[in-house]
Design an enzyme around this catalytic site. Structure first.
Site, mmCIF file in Angstrom:
data_model
loop_
_atom_site.group_PDB
_atom_site.id
_atom_site.type_symbol
_atom_site.label_atom_id
_atom_site.label_comp_id
_atom_site.label_asym_id
_atom_site.label_seq_id
_atom_site.Cartn_x
_atom_site.Cartn_y
_atom_site.Cartn_z
ATOM 1 N N GLU A 235 -33.508 -38.252 31.765
ATOM 2 C CA GLU A 235 -33.562 -37.477 30.513
ATOM 3 C C GLU A 235 -34.551 -38.026 29.492
ATOM 4 O O GLU A 235 -34.212 -38.204 28.322
ATOM 5 C CB GLU A 235 -32.160 -37.391 29.895
ATOM 6 C CG GLU A 235 -31.146 -36.733 30.826
ATOM 7 C CD GLU A 235 -29.751 -36.600 30.208
ATOM 8 O OE1 GLU A 235 -29.530 -37.091 29.102
ATOM 9 O OE2 GLU A 235 -28.895 -35.961 30.858
ATOM 10 N N ASN B 242 -34.797 -37.957 36.842
ATOM 11 C CA ASN B 242 -33.685 -36.990 36.790
ATOM 12 C C ASN B 242 -33.597 -36.379 35.395
ATOM 13 O O ASN B 242 -33.733 -37.082 34.393
ATOM 14 C CB ASN B 242 -32.382 -37.762 37.097
ATOM 15 C CG ASN B 242 -31.176 -36.885 37.340
ATOM 16 O OD1 ASN B 242 -31.220 -35.991 38.185
ATOM 17 N ND2 ASN B 242 -30.095 -37.135 36.629
ATOM 18 N N HIS C 279 -26.713 -28.296 35.415
ATOM 19 C CA HIS C 279 -25.483 -27.963 34.676
ATOM 20 C C HIS C 279 -25.653 -26.547 34.120
ATOM 21 O O HIS C 279 -26.445 -26.329 33.204
ATOM 22 C CB HIS C 279 -25.274 -28.946 33.518
ATOM 23 C CG HIS C 279 -25.013 -30.352 33.950
ATOM 24 N ND1 HIS C 279 -23.875 -30.714 34.640
ATOM 25 C CD2 HIS C 279 -25.745 -31.481 33.805
ATOM 26 C CE1 HIS C 279 -23.908 -32.020 34.881
ATOM 27 N NE2 HIS C 279 -25.035 -32.509 34.390
ATOM 28 N N GLU D 11 -26.392 -32.985 39.766
ATOM 29 C CA GLU D 11 -25.167 -32.968 38.935
ATOM 30 C C GLU D 11 -24.632 -31.552 38.801
ATOM 31 O O GLU D 11 -24.175 -31.133 37.733
ATOM 32 C CB GLU D 11 -25.453 -33.548 37.540
ATOM 33 C CG GLU D 11 -26.053 -34.931 37.567
ATOM 34 C CD GLU D 11 -26.289 -35.546 36.190
ATOM 35 O OE1 GLU D 11 -25.763 -35.009 35.189
ATOM 36 O OE2 GLU D 11 -27.001 -36.553 36.117
ATOM 37 N N ASP E 233 -22.857 -28.287 38.291
ATOM 38 C CA ASP E 233 -21.607 -27.615 37.932
ATOM 39 C C ASP E 233 -21.960 -26.299 37.250
ATOM 40 O O ASP E 233 -23.021 -26.167 36.655
ATOM 41 C CB ASP E 233 -20.628 -28.478 37.117
ATOM 42 C CG ASP E 233 -21.200 -29.116 35.868
ATOM 43 O OD1 ASP E 233 -22.255 -28.682 35.385
ATOM 44 O OD2 ASP E 233 -20.571 -30.065 35.353
HETATM 45 C C1 XIL Z 1 -21.386 -37.631 31.844
HETATM 46 C C2 XIL Z 1 -20.065 -38.008 32.480
HETATM 47 O O1 XIL Z 1 -19.688 -36.984 33.376
HETATM 48 C C3 XIL Z 1 -19.010 -38.196 31.403
HETATM 49 O O2 XIL Z 1 -17.810 -38.713 31.980
HETATM 50 C C4 XIL Z 1 -19.510 -39.151 30.319
HETATM 51 O O3 XIL Z 1 -18.568 -39.209 29.273
HETATM 52 C C5 XIL Z 1 -20.848 -38.683 29.781
HETATM 53 O O4 XIL Z 1 -21.759 -38.563 30.857
HETATM 54 N N1 XIL Z 1 -26.184 -35.990 32.394
HETATM 55 C C6 XIL Z 1 -26.052 -37.143 33.127
HETATM 56 C C7 XIL Z 1 -24.702 -37.674 33.411
HETATM 57 O O5 XIL Z 1 -27.051 -37.676 33.622
HETATM 58 O O6 XIL Z 1 -24.679 -39.081 33.470
HETATM 59 C C8 XIL Z 1 -23.683 -37.190 32.420
HETATM 60 O O7 XIL Z 1 -22.389 -37.624 32.845
HETATM 61 C C9 XIL Z 1 -23.737 -35.682 32.280
HETATM 62 C C10 XIL Z 1 -25.100 -35.258 31.779
#
Ligand code: XIL
Length: 302
Positions: free
Chosen positions: A127, A170, A206, A235, A237
């Site tokens: 990020e 990422n 996401h 990641e 979802d």
């Molecule tokens: C999130 C986790 O799922 C949570 O449990 C934590 O509180 C915050 O981080 N991008 C990422 C992940 O790269 O590491 C994040 O994970 C979600 C967004």
């Protein structure tokens, strides 16, 4: 095949999930994990604030539990993440430039060294770009004190620390073609042209109703793959439910399978009840570990 991991393996891919160490004592959590997935990403346990909350002391206990669980089951492990502005202990943010550079490189060396040979891909930098149309880097201690070169430096350090691990950049909101993904694309193209070590780009993916699966998702994955890097969905979802959610999940899987260099998919959690998106139901198993329509759509698409 009748499980996500086995079906993905038949296509030469992995199918993984984020895992939290504190749920590894819950029987249905573990049995769903073990049955369905063949890759894991520690959800928080490898982040800087988890492994080194104060200067000078490492704590790998929780991450080690996840890695040993995965290894004993023959699952791959994605390392997440080494250099990120978030979940960064305050002692790091208050360092001056010279000490911050040393701390960043030490962190990469020590964390990657601890897991050397056990991690198939590392999210080296997470990020680093802003949202919106500027294509600019995000403000962070690393960006503000070390400048644009911190990303290159992190990747060079990472290559030396564990030469067998694939090194990924990422990010989120880079899933379709847009100003932010263009900026990442230009960085990766520049790294490949100059021989800066980078092997993969992670697309967090996401999604929700305000930010659905982009129509050009596959095209975007493909243009990165054409630079000569792997692409991984890291990641995933998707908020929602029922048929709409299932269709979106199916489309993500089809897009990955259509891109030869898309090597794997990770969903960001096993069950809705532990999703970081506490208000939603974005995952493949409901709170009672029942398979949702989204699960069936993924298995069918694989
Ligand atoms: C999130 C986790 O799922 C949570 O449990 C934590 O509180 C915050 O981080 N991008 C990422 C992940 O790269 O590491 C994040 O994970 C979600 C967004």
């Amino acid at each position: 095949a009748s499980t996500l991991g086995a079906a993905a393996a038949e296509k030469g891919r992995y199918f993984g999930t984020a895992v939290a160490a504190n749920h590894l004592g819950e029987a249905p959590y573990v049995s769903t994990l073990n049955t369905e997935f063949n890759s894991v990403t520690p959800e928080n346990e490898m982040k800087w604030d988890a492994v080194k909350p104060s200067r000078g002391s490492f704590n790998f206990a929780n991450a080690d539990r996840i890695v040993s669980h995965a290894q004993s089951r023959g699952m791959k492990v994605r390392g997440h993440t080494l250099v990120w502005h978030s979940q960064l202990p305050s002692w790091v943010g208050s360092l001056g430039a010279t000490d911050l550079r040393t701390a960043m490189n030490n962190h990469i060396n020590q964390v990657m060294g601890h897991y050397k040979g056990k991690i198939h891909s590392w999210d080296v930098v997470n990020e680093a770009f802003q949202d919106g149309t500027s294509g600019a880097r995000r403000s962070s201690p690393f960006q503000d004190k070390l400048g644009n070169g911190f990303i290159e430096e992190a990747f060079r350090t990472a290559r030396a620390a564990d030469p067998a691990a694939k090194l990924c950049y990422n990010d989120y909101n880079t899933d379709g073609v847009n100003a932010k993904s263009n900026a990442v694309y230009n960085m990766v193209r520049d790294f490949k042209a100059r021989g800066v070590p980078i092997d993969c780009v992670g697309f967090q993916s996401h999604f929700n109703s305000a930010s659905p699966v982009p129509a050009d998702y596959q095209a975007n994955l493909q243009r990165f793959a054409d630079l000569g890097v792997e692409v991984q969905i890291t990641e995933l979802d998707i908020e929602g439910s029922g048929t709409a959610q299932a269709n979106s999940y199916g489309n993500v899987v089809k897009a990955c399978l259509a891109v030869t260099r898309c090597t794997g998919i990770t969903v960001w959690g096993v069950t809705d009840k532990y999703s970081w998106r506490a208000s939603g139901t974005p995952l493949l198993f409901d709170g009672n570990y029942n398979k949702k329509p989204a699960y069936t759509a993924v298995l069918t698409a694989l």
